[in-house]
Motif scaffolding. Structure first.
Motif, mmCIF file in Angstrom:
data_model
loop_
_atom_site.group_PDB
_atom_site.id
_atom_site.type_symbol
_atom_site.label_atom_id
_atom_site.label_comp_id
_atom_site.label_asym_id
_atom_site.label_seq_id
_atom_site.Cartn_x
_atom_site.Cartn_y
_atom_site.Cartn_z
ATOM 1 N N ALA A 65 0.827 -1.214 0.000
ATOM 2 C CA ALA A 65 0.000 0.000 0.000
ATOM 3 C C ALA A 65 0.856 1.257 0.000
ATOM 4 O O ALA A 65 0.476 2.276 -0.599
ATOM 5 N N ALA A 98 -2.845 -3.721 6.027
ATOM 6 C CA ALA A 98 -3.951 -2.781 5.825
ATOM 7 C C ALA A 98 -4.101 -1.869 7.029
ATOM 8 O O ALA A 98 -5.142 -1.254 7.227
ATOM 9 N N LEU A 128 -3.712 1.340 -0.889
ATOM 10 C CA LEU A 128 -4.254 -0.003 -0.722
ATOM 11 C C LEU A 128 -5.288 -0.294 -1.805
ATOM 12 O O LEU A 128 -5.317 -1.406 -2.362
ATOM 13 N N LEU A 144 -5.454 -9.451 4.309
ATOM 14 C CA LEU A 144 -5.205 -8.118 4.861
ATOM 15 C C LEU A 144 -5.306 -8.153 6.375
ATOM 16 O O LEU A 144 -6.341 -8.569 6.931
ATOM 17 N N VAL A 205 -12.320 0.187 7.279
ATOM 18 C CA VAL A 205 -11.559 -0.453 6.209
ATOM 19 C C VAL A 205 -12.352 -1.596 5.584
ATOM 20 O O VAL A 205 -12.465 -1.684 4.348
ATOM 21 N N TYR A 217 -14.971 -3.119 -0.632
ATOM 22 C CA TYR A 217 -14.017 -4.137 -0.210
ATOM 23 C C TYR A 217 -14.745 -5.448 0.113
ATOM 24 O O TYR A 217 -14.268 -6.530 -0.246
ATOM 25 N N TRP A 226 -9.576 -11.476 5.848
ATOM 26 C CA TRP A 226 -9.182 -10.442 6.802
ATOM 27 C C TRP A 226 -8.545 -11.130 7.997
ATOM 28 O O TRP A 226 -9.001 -12.188 8.434
#
Length: 450
Positions: A65, A98, A128, A144, A205, A217, A226
Motif C-alpha cells: 500500500a 492494511a 491499498l 489483509l 476499512v 471491499y 481479513w
C-alpha cells in the motif's frame, strides 16, 4: 513477525535489470499463475475457488500500500513490477498490511494509516485501493491484517498509549526486558476504549469502497481473508498470558463476528503464530480458532528467532532447526484436523548464509528450509489434508536499503519485506535470489498439477 538484530556487512547495490534476468528462470511457470476470479470459500478442511480446491504459493509483502500511494514515498511503477515478478513466479496469494498506527514507539513505520483521531490517511488507503486493483488484474488473492501485536507498525501498544495517558514500553528496551513488552501489550484486550478505537478502524476499512474500482471491499473477491492482527497473543510470560485468555478469546470472537457482519463472503483468520504465540499450549491454539467465524488456522515458523537455529553456527544447527520446523508443521496439521478447518503456513523465514544481509550472500541453507516447507505442503495436499498453502516471509523484490548500517531510517522509501525494526535484507527474498525463486516456481507448478 518479531525479530532481534544481528550483524551484516557493506551493501552491494544490484541493478533492477537483474529482475528481468530472474524472470527467465522458468517461463513455463507463468501460465499457471492465474487462478479463477471468484471468492475463496471454506469447505471443511479445504479452501475452494470456483468449486475447485484452492492451494497456493504465497508471499508476505506488507508494504504494497505504501508503494501504491500517490506520494513521495510511493512508487506505483515498482508496485506493478513487483506484482509482475511474483505472478511470473507462480505466487497467487499475498499477505499485505492494511493498518499502521502513528506511534511513539521506536522502529515503527511512517507514514501510518491512522492516528488517534477518526480521520484516516486517505493517501495510504488509496495506495491499498490501487494494490487491490493491480492484484485483481493478475488474479491474485489478498490477506489483509488490521493491526499488529508488535511495534513495527504501531499496533496494540499504540492503541493503549492513546487511552492510558500516553504510557507505553518500547520493544527491546533494556529497562523493560522480555516479557514486559508483551505482557503490557496484552492489556489491549481488556481495554474497552482501545478495542473500540480499533473496531472503528475495522469498520472503516472492511466497509470501505475502493476509490479506483468502485467496488466495496466486502464485495471484492480479490480479498481472500481479513486477519484480526499480525501475531496476536495473550501475553509474553505464561502466567500473564494464561490469565488474559478470557479477554483474548472475547476479542478474537467479537472482532471476527464484527468482520463477518460487514463482509460475510470473505474469510477471517486470527493471524496467529500457532503454538509459539499460545504459551506452547495446544488447547490455546484450538480455542483461539474454535469460533465459527474463524475460517482457518495459521502458523508462523521462525527457527532463527526461537533458538532452534544458532545464527552463529548455522551450518551446525541447520538440521536440528529444520527437523523442529517440520515437527511444528505436523503438529499444526493435527490441530487443523481436530477443528475441521484448513491451515496456512503464512509466515516462514530463514537467514541468508552466515546470518548476513547483503543480496550477494548465498541462500543455501534458506533454500533447504524453503524446500522442506514446500514439501510438507505438497505432501499434505496429495493426502487430501488441511494444509492448503504457504506464504514465505518476505518479498523484497527490487528493494535495496540505502543505508550502510542495514537499518530502516525515518523517511526511507526503499521498501523491503524486512520491516523497520529489522536489519534490511535479513529474511527478505530479493529479485536476484534466483535459486530461491526457482524453488518457488517449482512449488507453484507442482501444486497446479495436483
Amino acid at each position: 513477525m518479531k525479530t532481534t538484530p544481528s550483524t551484516g556487512f557493506n551493501l552491494t547495490r544490484r541493478s533492477v535489470l537483474a529482475s528481468s534476468a530472474a524472470l527467465a528462470l522458468a517461463p513455463s511457470a507463468v501460465a499457471h499463475a492465474a487462478p479463477a476470479a471468484g471468492f475463496v470459500t471454506r469447505d471443511g478442511i479445504a479452501l475452494k475457488l470456483d468449486g475447485k480446491p484452492y492451494r497456493f504459493v504465497g508471499a508476505n509483502a506488507w508494504y504494497l500500500a505504501w508503494l501504491g500511494a500517490d506520494a513521495d514515498y510511493g512508487d506505483q511503477g515498482r508496485l506493478s513490477r513487483e506484482l509482475d515478478a511474483l505472478a511470473a513466479d507462480g505466487v497467487t496469494n499475498l499477505r499485505v498490511g492494511a493498518s499502521a498506527e502513528l506511534s511513539p514507539l521506536k522502529n515503527s513505520v511512517r507514514p501510518a494509516f491512522r492516528d488517534q483521531t477518526a480521520t484516516y490517511n486517505e493517501t495510504l488507503l488509496v495506495g491499498l485501493d490501487r494494490t487491490l486493483v493491480e492484484m485483481a488484474s493478475r488474479r491474485m488473492k489478498a490477506v489483509l491484517y488490521l493491526t499488529n501485536f508488535w511495534e513495527w507498525s504501531g499496533g496494540m501498544m499504540t492503541y493503549l498509549s492513546w487511552v492510558n495517558g500516553g504510557r507505553y514500553i518500547n520493544m527491546n528496551d533494556p529497562a523493560h526486558p522480555w516479557p514486559e513488552f508483551a505482557d503490557f501489550n496484552a492489556d489491549f484486550y481488556r481495554s474497552e476504549e482501545a478495542v473500540a478505537l480499533y473496531h472503528d478502524y475495522v469498520r472503516a476499512v472492511v466497509g470501505r469502497t475502493n476509490t479506483i474500482s468502485g467496488v466495496r471491499y466486502a464485495d471484492d473477491p480479490t480479498i481472500m481473508a481479513w486477519q484480526l492482527a499480525n501475531e496476536p497473543r495473550a501475553g509474553g510470560g505464561p502466567e500473564v498470558a494464561l490469565g488474559n485468555l478470557p479477554a483474548f478469546y472475547a476479542w478474537i470472537n467479537g472482532t471476527a463476528r464484527l468482520i463477518k457482519s460487514i463482509a460475510p463472503r470473505q474469510l477471517v483468520s486470527t493471524g496467529g503464530e500457532g503454538l509459539k504465540g499460545s504459551s506452547e499450549r495446544a488447547e490455546v491454539v484450538i480455542e483461539s480458532c474454535r469460533s465459527p467465524d474463524i475460517d482457518y488456522l495459521t502458523a508462523h515458523i521462525w527457527p532463527g528467532n526461537w533458538g532452534w537455529l544458532d545464527r552463529e553456527d548455522m551450518a551446525g544447527t541447520d538440521a536440528r532447526a529444520r527437523a523442529l520446523a517440520i515437527d511444528y508443521v505436523s503438529r499444526h496439521i493435527g490441530f487443523a484436523r481436530q477443528l475441521g478447518k484448513p491451515l496456512v503456513i503464512e509466515e516462514f523465514g530463514y537467514p541468508r548464509d552466515g546470518d548476513l544481509y547483503d543480496p550477494s550472500v548465498p541462500t543455501t541453507l534458506r533454500d533447504g528450509f524453503y524446500a522442506d516447507i514446500h514439501a510438507a505442503v505438497l505432501a499434505d495436499a496429495r493426502a487430501g489434508g488441511p494444509l492448503v498453502g504457504s506464504n514465505f516471509w518476505a518479498w523484497n523484490g527490487e528493494g535495496r536499503t540505502r543505508n550502510p548500517d542495514f537499518r530502516f531510517h525515518d523517511g526511507d522509501s526503499a521498501w523491503l519485506g524486512d520491516p523497520p525494526h529489522e536489519p534490511q535484507g535479513w529474511y527478505g527474498v530479493f529479485d536476484t535470489d534466483l535459486s530461491t525463486r526457482t524453488l518457488i516456481r517449482k512449488q507453484a507448478r507442482a501444486l497446479s498439477e495436483l
